[in-house]
Write a protein that holds these residues in place. Structure first.
Motif, mmCIF file in Angstrom:
data_model
loop_
_atom_site.group_PDB
_atom_site.id
_atom_site.type_symbol
_atom_site.label_atom_id
_atom_site.label_comp_id
_atom_site.label_asym_id
_atom_site.label_seq_id
_atom_site.Cartn_x
_atom_site.Cartn_y
_atom_site.Cartn_z
ATOM 1 N N ILE A 48 0.832 -1.202 0.000
ATOM 2 C CA ILE A 48 0.000 0.000 0.000
ATOM 3 C C ILE A 48 0.867 1.253 0.000
ATOM 4 C CG2 ILE A 48 -1.668 1.335 1.370
ATOM 5 C CD1 ILE A 48 -2.808 -1.383 2.303
ATOM 6 N N SER A 49 1.966 1.213 0.764
ATOM 7 C CA SER A 49 2.858 2.381 0.819
ATOM 8 C C SER A 49 3.506 2.669 -0.531
ATOM 9 C CB SER A 49 3.947 2.169 1.880
ATOM 10 O OG SER A 49 4.912 1.213 1.451
ATOM 11 N N LEU A 50 3.626 1.625 -1.369
ATOM 12 C CA LEU A 50 4.184 1.815 -2.711
ATOM 13 C C LEU A 50 3.153 2.410 -3.667
ATOM 14 C CD1 LEU A 50 6.168 -1.546 -3.174
ATOM 15 C CD2 LEU A 50 7.134 0.731 -2.757
ATOM 16 N N GLY A 51 1.896 2.400 -3.274
ATOM 17 C CA GLY A 51 0.839 2.959 -4.117
ATOM 18 C C GLY A 51 -0.127 1.948 -4.686
ATOM 19 N N HIS A 52 -0.008 0.672 -4.298
ATOM 20 C CA HIS A 52 -0.919 -0.365 -4.806
ATOM 21 C C HIS A 52 -2.291 -0.224 -4.156
ATOM 22 C CE1 HIS A 52 2.080 -2.605 -7.115
ATOM 23 N NE2 HIS A 52 2.925 -2.335 -6.130
ATOM 24 N N ARG A 53 -3.327 -0.304 -4.970
ATOM 25 C CA ARG A 53 -4.705 -0.212 -4.491
ATOM 26 C C ARG A 53 -5.530 -1.432 -4.882
ATOM 27 N NH1 ARG A 53 -2.222 2.623 -2.020
ATOM 28 N NH2 ARG A 53 -2.487 4.853 -1.542
ATOM 29 N N ARG A 54 -5.043 -2.235 -5.811
ATOM 30 C CA ARG A 54 -5.710 -3.476 -6.218
ATOM 31 C C ARG A 54 -4.729 -4.615 -5.918
ATOM 32 N NH1 ARG A 54 -9.022 -0.137 -6.417
ATOM 33 N NH2 ARG A 54 -10.564 0.329 -8.044
ATOM 34 N N ARG A 72 12.555 -6.843 -1.280
ATOM 35 C CA ARG A 72 13.486 -7.168 -2.371
ATOM 36 C C ARG A 72 12.900 -6.714 -3.698
ATOM 37 N NH1 ARG A 72 14.080 -12.760 0.471
ATOM 38 N NH2 ARG A 72 15.692 -12.335 2.037
ATOM 39 N N GLY A 73 13.439 -7.244 -4.781
ATOM 40 C CA GLY A 73 13.137 -6.692 -6.092
ATOM 41 C C GLY A 73 11.808 -7.059 -6.724
ATOM 42 N N SER A 74 11.049 -7.962 -6.112
ATOM 43 C CA SER A 74 9.798 -8.409 -6.756
ATOM 44 C C SER A 74 8.631 -7.463 -6.515
ATOM 45 C CB SER A 74 9.421 -9.806 -6.264
ATOM 46 O OG SER A 74 9.063 -9.779 -4.890
ATOM 47 N N THR A 75 8.839 -6.407 -5.739
ATOM 48 C CA THR A 75 7.779 -5.417 -5.496
ATOM 49 C C THR A 75 8.295 -4.016 -5.811
ATOM 50 O OG1 THR A 75 8.403 -5.288 -3.147
ATOM 51 C CG2 THR A 75 6.594 -6.774 -3.741
ATOM 52 N N ALA A 76 7.420 -3.236 -6.420
ATOM 53 C CA ALA A 76 7.763 -1.854 -6.768
ATOM 54 C C ALA A 76 6.456 -1.068 -6.911
ATOM 55 C CB ALA A 76 8.559 -1.796 -8.072
ATOM 56 N N ALA A 77 6.578 0.243 -7.036
ATOM 57 C CA ALA A 77 5.389 1.073 -7.218
ATOM 58 C C ALA A 77 4.701 0.708 -8.532
ATOM 59 C CB ALA A 77 5.781 2.554 -7.222
#
Length: 363
Positions: free
Chosen positions: A193-199, A355-360
């Motif tokens: 959520i902090s990265l900006g994911h909403r779905r 790690r690298g599998s999550t991003a905005a």
């Protein structure tokens, strides 16, 4: 009142000699007769008399470790660590000192087999039993487990849970080392959520397992705190939360198939949380097979921080559980080498590994 071999014989309508033959396995007995004797043994909860049985006399050196699947690193790591404390190296002479014989009991996730192994360990007068991983949330099974553990404890067997919450009736336990699955699930989703994911989709484990429920509860707590639970948007045939959650076994194939189903239901998801790292590998494969990139098009996260998670491409964002440390502690508790935690229950903290599998998300 102590149950005798004669009581079992009367219940099974056979001679005491036949009961002895069935239990010792040293003489051929008709299958129907054997089944009748074993059913009587279970009904009466008969345990071999120690002075009368050379097998029972040797069982103070036995410790049972129950796992769902020894091939799963989650269980293999804990069982191996427990064994280092239970059956560790002796003095180099080849003689046994204070060590015990650790026996791995692979239940395959079957509640019935779990009870069967506990019965067998009771008959063998095991010195200790370590039960690992989540429990089945069925009241009848929980009552049966509690009753069986109470009988084991009454006979002097030490009972330790590792990665498993205590039962409602947990007086028989020496200790329960319970992972903070709920807190780990919440922090993982808060990160997305902090990265900006909403779905955010969720590939969950079997619904009847405590581990599944606690991790999913943590995930949904984070969504609700951010005001996202109602904003996911309904879909035909599903309520809001069910639309973004698919259940399945804790394996790679389930991760792959459940992710395809999730993307069918909700093609607008920008992140997927998997029940564990093995499930996450299947989710990653499904995402790639749909022509999407990780994390540019969709983020994927796991749980447990199994050894391969850091070697995945990209490395998995996950929640680290101290599996080896907890298993070793369970082994020490089973051996009486360490004092139980206050109240017999310890909550083991979970650590977020980014790690690298999550991003905005893009856009």
């Amino acid at each position: 009142m102590t149950v005798t071999l004669a009581d079992v014989a009367a219940r099974a309508r056979v001679s005491p000699a036949t009961v002895s033959r069935v239990l010792n396995g040293n003489y051929p007995v008709a299958a129907s007769t054997r089944e009748r004797v074993l059913r009587a043994v279970d009904d009466l909860d008969y345990v071999l008399n120690g002075p009368a049985s050379s097998l029972a006399a040797a069982t103070s050196d036995l410790v049972g470790i129950l796992v769902n699947d020894i091939a799963d690193p989650f269980f293999g790591i804990m069982a191996g660590a427990a064994q280092t404390q239970i059956g560790g190296p002796g003095d180099g002479s080849g003689r046994a000192g204070g060590e015990k014989l650790a026996v791995i009991c692979n239940t395959g996730g079957s509640p019935e087999r779990e009870l069967t192994y506990l019965t067998l360990l009771q008959r063998q007068r095991a010195a200790a039993v370590v039960l690992t991983g989540g429990a089945v949330e069925d009241p009848a099974h929980q009552a049966a487990i509690a009753a069986k553990l109470a009988k084991l404890a009454d006979a002097g067997t030490r009972i330790v849970f590792c990665g498993r919450p205590p039962l409602p009736e947990g007086d028989a336990l020496v200790a329960a080392l319970a992972f903070d699955n709920r807190g780990g699930g919440r922090r993982l989703t808060e990160h997305l959520i902090s990265l900006g994911h909403r779905r955010i989709g969720y590939v969950a484990g079997p619904p009847e397992r405590t581990t599944t429920r606690h991790r999913l509860e943590g995930h949904r707590e984070a969504l609700r705190a951010a005001g996202l639970a109602e904003g996911a948007g309904p879909a035909e045939g599903f309520d809001t939360e069910d639309r973004l959650t698919v259940h399945g076994p804790y394996d790679r194939r389930s991760g792959y198939e459940a992710t395809l189903e999730l993307l069918r239901r909700a093609p607008d998801v920008t992140a997927i949380v998997a029940a564990n790292d093995t499930v996450a590998l299947g989710a990653c494969a499904a995402v790639r097979d749909q022509g999407m990139r990780i994390p540019q098009d969709i983020s994927v996260a796991g749980f447990d921080d199994l050894p391969f998670s850091v070697d995945a491409v990209p490395a998995l964002t996950t929640v680290r559980l101290p599996l080896f440390e907890s298993g070793a502690r369970a082994g020490r508790l089973a051996m009486g080498k360490e004092n139980p935690p206050p109240g017999g229950i310890a909550t083991i903290a979970a650590e977020l590994m980014i790690r690298g599998s999550t991003a905005a998300p893009r856009g």
